[in-house]
Design a protein around this motif. Structure first.
Motif, PDB file in Angstrom:
ATOM      1  N   SER A  69      -2.709  33.213  -9.737  1.00 31.69           N
ATOM      2  CA  SER A  69      -3.356  33.656 -10.968  1.00 31.69           C
ATOM      3  C   SER A  69      -2.471  34.701 -11.627  1.00 31.69           C
ATOM      4  N   GLN A  70      -2.744  34.989 -12.886  1.00 36.32           N
ATOM      5  CA  GLN A  70      -1.952  36.009 -13.570  1.00 36.32           C
ATOM      6  C   GLN A  70      -2.053  37.350 -12.850  1.00 36.32           C
ATOM      7  N   GLU A  71      -3.249  37.693 -12.430  1.00 34.96           N
ATOM      8  CA  GLU A  71      -3.445  38.956 -11.714  1.00 34.96           C
ATOM      9  C   GLU A  71      -2.634  38.989 -10.427  1.00 34.96           C
ATOM     10  N   ASP A  72      -2.673  37.882  -9.666  1.00 39.46           N
ATOM     11  CA  ASP A  72      -1.950  37.846  -8.396  1.00 39.46           C
ATOM     12  C   ASP A  72      -0.438  37.824  -8.604  1.00 39.46           C
ATOM     13  N   GLN A  73       0.015  37.122  -9.653  1.00 40.67           N
ATOM     14  CA  GLN A  73       1.452  37.095  -9.939  1.00 40.67           C
ATOM     15  C   GLN A  73       1.966  38.491 -10.281  1.00 40.67           C
ATOM     16  N   LEU A  74       1.237  39.184 -11.142  1.00 41.04           N
ATOM     17  CA  LEU A  74       1.639  40.534 -11.519  1.00 41.04           C
ATOM     18  C   LEU A  74       1.565  41.488 -10.326  1.00 41.04           C
ATOM     19  N   GLN A  75       0.547  41.305  -9.495  1.00 43.24           N
ATOM     20  CA  GLN A  75       0.416  42.157  -8.313  1.00 43.24           C
ATOM     21  C   GLN A  75       1.578  41.933  -7.351  1.00 43.24           C
ATOM     22  N   ALA A  76       1.993  40.676  -7.170  1.00 42.56           N
ATOM     23  CA  ALA A  76       3.122  40.384  -6.285  1.00 42.56           C
ATOM     24  C   ALA A  76       4.407  41.022  -6.798  1.00 42.56           C
ATOM     25  N   ILE A  77       4.595  40.979  -8.106  1.00 46.15           N
ATOM     26  CA  ILE A  77       5.792  41.589  -8.699  1.00 46.15           C
ATOM     27  C   ILE A  77       5.751  43.104  -8.536  1.00 46.15           C
ATOM     28  N   SER A  78       4.610  43.695  -8.814  1.00 45.20           N
ATOM     29  CA  SER A  78       4.471  45.151  -8.666  1.00 45.20           C
ATOM     30  C   SER A  78       4.640  45.582  -7.217  1.00 45.20           C
ATOM     31  N   GLN A  79       4.033  44.823  -6.301  1.00 45.32           N
ATOM     32  CA  GLN A  79       4.110  45.144  -4.878  1.00 45.32           C
ATOM     33  C   GLN A  79       5.544  45.063  -4.365  1.00 45.32           C
ATOM     34  N   SER A  80       6.378  44.287  -5.059  1.00 44.97           N
ATOM     35  CA  SER A  80       7.771  44.122  -4.648  1.00 44.97           C
ATOM     36  C   SER A  80       8.667  45.238  -5.162  1.00 44.97           C
ATOM     37  N   GLY A  81       8.091  46.191  -5.890  1.00 43.16           N
ATOM     38  CA  GLY A  81       8.862  47.344  -6.319  1.00 43.16           C
ATOM     39  C   GLY A  81       9.221  47.383  -7.775  1.00 43.16           C
ATOM     40  N   PHE A  82       8.652  46.473  -8.573  1.00 44.95           N
ATOM     41  CA  PHE A  82       8.946  46.428  -9.999  1.00 44.95           C
ATOM     42  C   PHE A  82       7.881  47.157 -10.818  1.00 44.95           C
ATOM     43  N   GLU A  83       8.293  47.651 -11.945  1.00 48.75           N
ATOM     44  CA  GLU A  83       7.390  48.175 -12.969  1.00 48.75           C
ATOM     45  C   GLU A  83       7.236  47.108 -14.041  1.00 48.75           C
ATOM     46  N   ILE A  84       6.017  46.614 -14.262  1.00 54.38           N
ATOM     47  CA  ILE A  84       5.774  45.588 -15.264  1.00 54.38           C
ATOM     48  C   ILE A  84       5.901  46.200 -16.661  1.00 54.38           C
ATOM     49  N   LEU A  85       6.742  45.574 -17.490  1.00 50.06           N
ATOM     50  CA  LEU A  85       6.911  46.036 -18.870  1.00 50.06           C
ATOM     51  C   LEU A  85       6.124  45.180 -19.861  1.00 50.06           C
ATOM     52  N   SER A  86       6.053  43.886 -19.617  1.00 46.44           N
ATOM     53  CA  SER A  86       5.323  43.005 -20.531  1.00 46.44           C
ATOM     54  C   SER A  86       4.936  41.727 -19.813  1.00 46.44           C
ATOM     55  N   CYS A  87       3.833  41.127 -20.272  1.00 45.15           N
ATOM     56  CA  CYS A  87       3.384  39.827 -19.778  1.00 45.15           C
ATOM     57  C   CYS A  87       2.798  39.085 -20.975  1.00 45.15           C
ATOM     58  N   ASP A  88       3.502  38.069 -21.443  1.00 43.53           N
ATOM     59  CA  ASP A  88       3.115  37.359 -22.662  1.00 43.53           C
ATOM     60  C   ASP A  88       2.759  35.913 -22.358  1.00 43.53           C
ATOM     61  N   ASP A  89       1.591  35.496 -22.830  1.00 46.60           N
ATOM     62  CA  ASP A  89       1.097  34.140 -22.618  1.00 46.60           C
ATOM     63  C   ASP A  89       1.760  33.196 -23.631  1.00 46.60           C
ATOM     64  N   ARG A  90       2.408  32.142 -23.122  1.00 44.55           N
ATOM     65  CA  ARG A  90       3.082  31.150 -23.976  1.00 44.55           C
ATOM     66  C   ARG A  90       2.416  29.775 -23.857  1.00 44.55           C
ATOM     67  N   SER A  91       1.158  29.754 -23.417  1.00 42.02           N
ATOM     68  CA  SER A  91       0.505  28.488 -23.074  1.00 42.02           C
ATOM     69  C   SER A  91       0.277  27.580 -24.274  1.00 42.02           C
ATOM     70  N   GLN A  92      -0.190  28.110 -25.384  1.00 40.41           N
ATOM     71  CA  GLN A  92      -0.472  27.260 -26.539  1.00 40.41           C
ATOM     72  C   GLN A  92       0.799  26.658 -27.110  1.00 40.41           C
ATOM     73  N   LYS A  93       1.851  27.461 -27.166  1.00 36.82           N
ATOM     74  CA  LYS A  93       3.135  26.947 -27.644  1.00 36.82           C
ATOM     75  C   LYS A  93       3.660  25.874 -26.689  1.00 36.82           C
ATOM     76  N   ALA A  94       3.490  26.102 -25.393  1.00 44.06           N
ATOM     77  CA  ALA A  94       3.951  25.139 -24.398  1.00 44.06           C
ATOM     78  C   ALA A  94       3.167  23.829 -24.496  1.00 44.06           C
ATOM     79  N   LEU A  95       1.866  23.913 -24.739  1.00 45.32           N
ATOM     80  CA  LEU A  95       1.045  22.715 -24.872  1.00 45.32           C
ATOM     81  C   LEU A  95       1.498  21.876 -26.057  1.00 45.32           C
ATOM     82  N   ALA A  96       1.710  22.499 -27.197  1.00 45.86           N
ATOM     83  CA  ALA A  96       2.178  21.766 -28.380  1.00 45.86           C
ATOM     84  C   ALA A  96       3.531  21.121 -28.110  1.00 45.86           C
ATOM     85  N   TRP A  97       4.383  21.843 -27.411  1.00 53.34           N
ATOM     86  CA  TRP A  97       5.711  21.312 -27.074  1.00 53.34           C
ATOM     87  C   TRP A  97       5.586  20.102 -26.152  1.00 53.34           C
TER      88      TRP A  97
END
Length: 285
Positions: free
Chosen positions: A196-224
């Motif tokens: 999930s988005q929450e779990d993905q971000l948590q895994a990245i943070s837990q690995s020592g990263f500071e999250i700067l941005s998380c942008d949803d590209r789903s609608q653009k991807a669907l049209a593509w």
């Protein structure tokens, strides 16, 4: 065993892949001795939105000729060739599928980028690089096949210099409803591990990263996806440079299912930029 299954999924139809690509290019009237990067654009980026997604993510990073980039899950080398040609960066790619690495090396030579690009077959869960080796770690559509998300992102953090950046573009779980298979990254849930988005971000943070941005590209991807599937259904098979060269006749079914998954919210695609903390360095504008 899991990594062998993933390699088989992507590489099962890719025997003599370079010759298949070159043969298709000849049929399309291309001079294979004078190719342009755009000639491969229909095939060489194994992720949604292809070069649009690559270009957008690269533009967020202050990439310079001296920047050293690791592409984790480098596929056929499309994104790394783009980064090297547009920004002059040095890029190392690593991928489970040996045939993909061979094709990537060959096309690096064809485009005169062999001094900027290198590729090796291997696992992203045990990177054969020293700590603090890269300025940017880059990954597109790799984590979907990785169960151990924290280990994956921790390995990326280990080889990244303090102050360096993670650029990640991946499909994740959406509503929690079961994904409709097969899809391009998996025939079944056996090798599919969407967080999930929450779990993905948590895994990245837990690995020592500071999250700067998380942008949803789903609608653009669907049209593509809808546009690409329609094009593929209408193209002549003998002259089409498509993912069918990699995944065989199952590709149209896979794309149809991906469309269903996005339409029903079962899957999403997000672009995440994160930073390995350090007060003295910055590679992002």
């Amino acid at each position: 065993m899991l990594e062998k299954d993933v390699e088989q999924h992507y590489g099962g139809c890719s025997s003599d892949l370079e010759e298949k690509i070159l043969g298709t290019l000849r049929q399309k009237g291309k001079d294979i001795h004078n190719l342009k990067l755009a000639d491969l654009s229909d095939l060489d980026e194994l992720h949604l939105l292809k070069q649009e997604a690559t270009g957008e993510m690269a533009s967020l990073l202050n990439l310079r000729p001296e920047t050293r980039v690791l592409d984790a899950g480098s596929g056929l080398g499309g994104p790394s060739r783009f980064i090297a040609s547009e920004y002059g960066c040095y890029v190392t790619g690593i991928d489970l599928t040996g045939e993909f690495c061979e094709v990537a090396r060959s096309f690096a030579r064809r485009f005169g980028l062999q001094d900027k690009l290198s590729y090796l077959q291997g696992t992203v869960l045990d990177l054969p690089f020293e700590a603090n080796s890269y300025d940017v770690v880059w990954t597109q559509h790799a984590s979907m096949n990785i169960r151990e998300k924290v280990l994956f992102f921790s390995e990326l953090a280990r080889v990244l210099k303090p102050g360096g950046f993670l650029a990640c573009f991946d499909i994740i779980a959406g509503s929690g409803e079961p994904v409709v298979y097969p899809v391009s990254w998996a025939e079944s849930e056996k090798i599919s591990f969407l967080a999930s988005q929450e779990d993905q971000l948590q895994a990245i943070s837990q690995s020592g990263f500071e999250i700067l941005s998380c942008d949803d590209r789903s609608q653009k991807a669907l049209a593509w996806l809808e546009a690409v599937l329609e094009k593929q259904l209408n193209e002549e098979e003998t002259a089409s440079l498509t993912y069918k060269l990699l995944l065989g006749e199952r590709m149209n079914t896979m794309m149809s299912n991906q469309i269903k998954n996005f339409q029903t919210g079962r899957t999403k695609v997000v672009q995440i930029i994160a930073r390995k903390p350090d007060e003295e360095m910055s590679f992002i504008e």
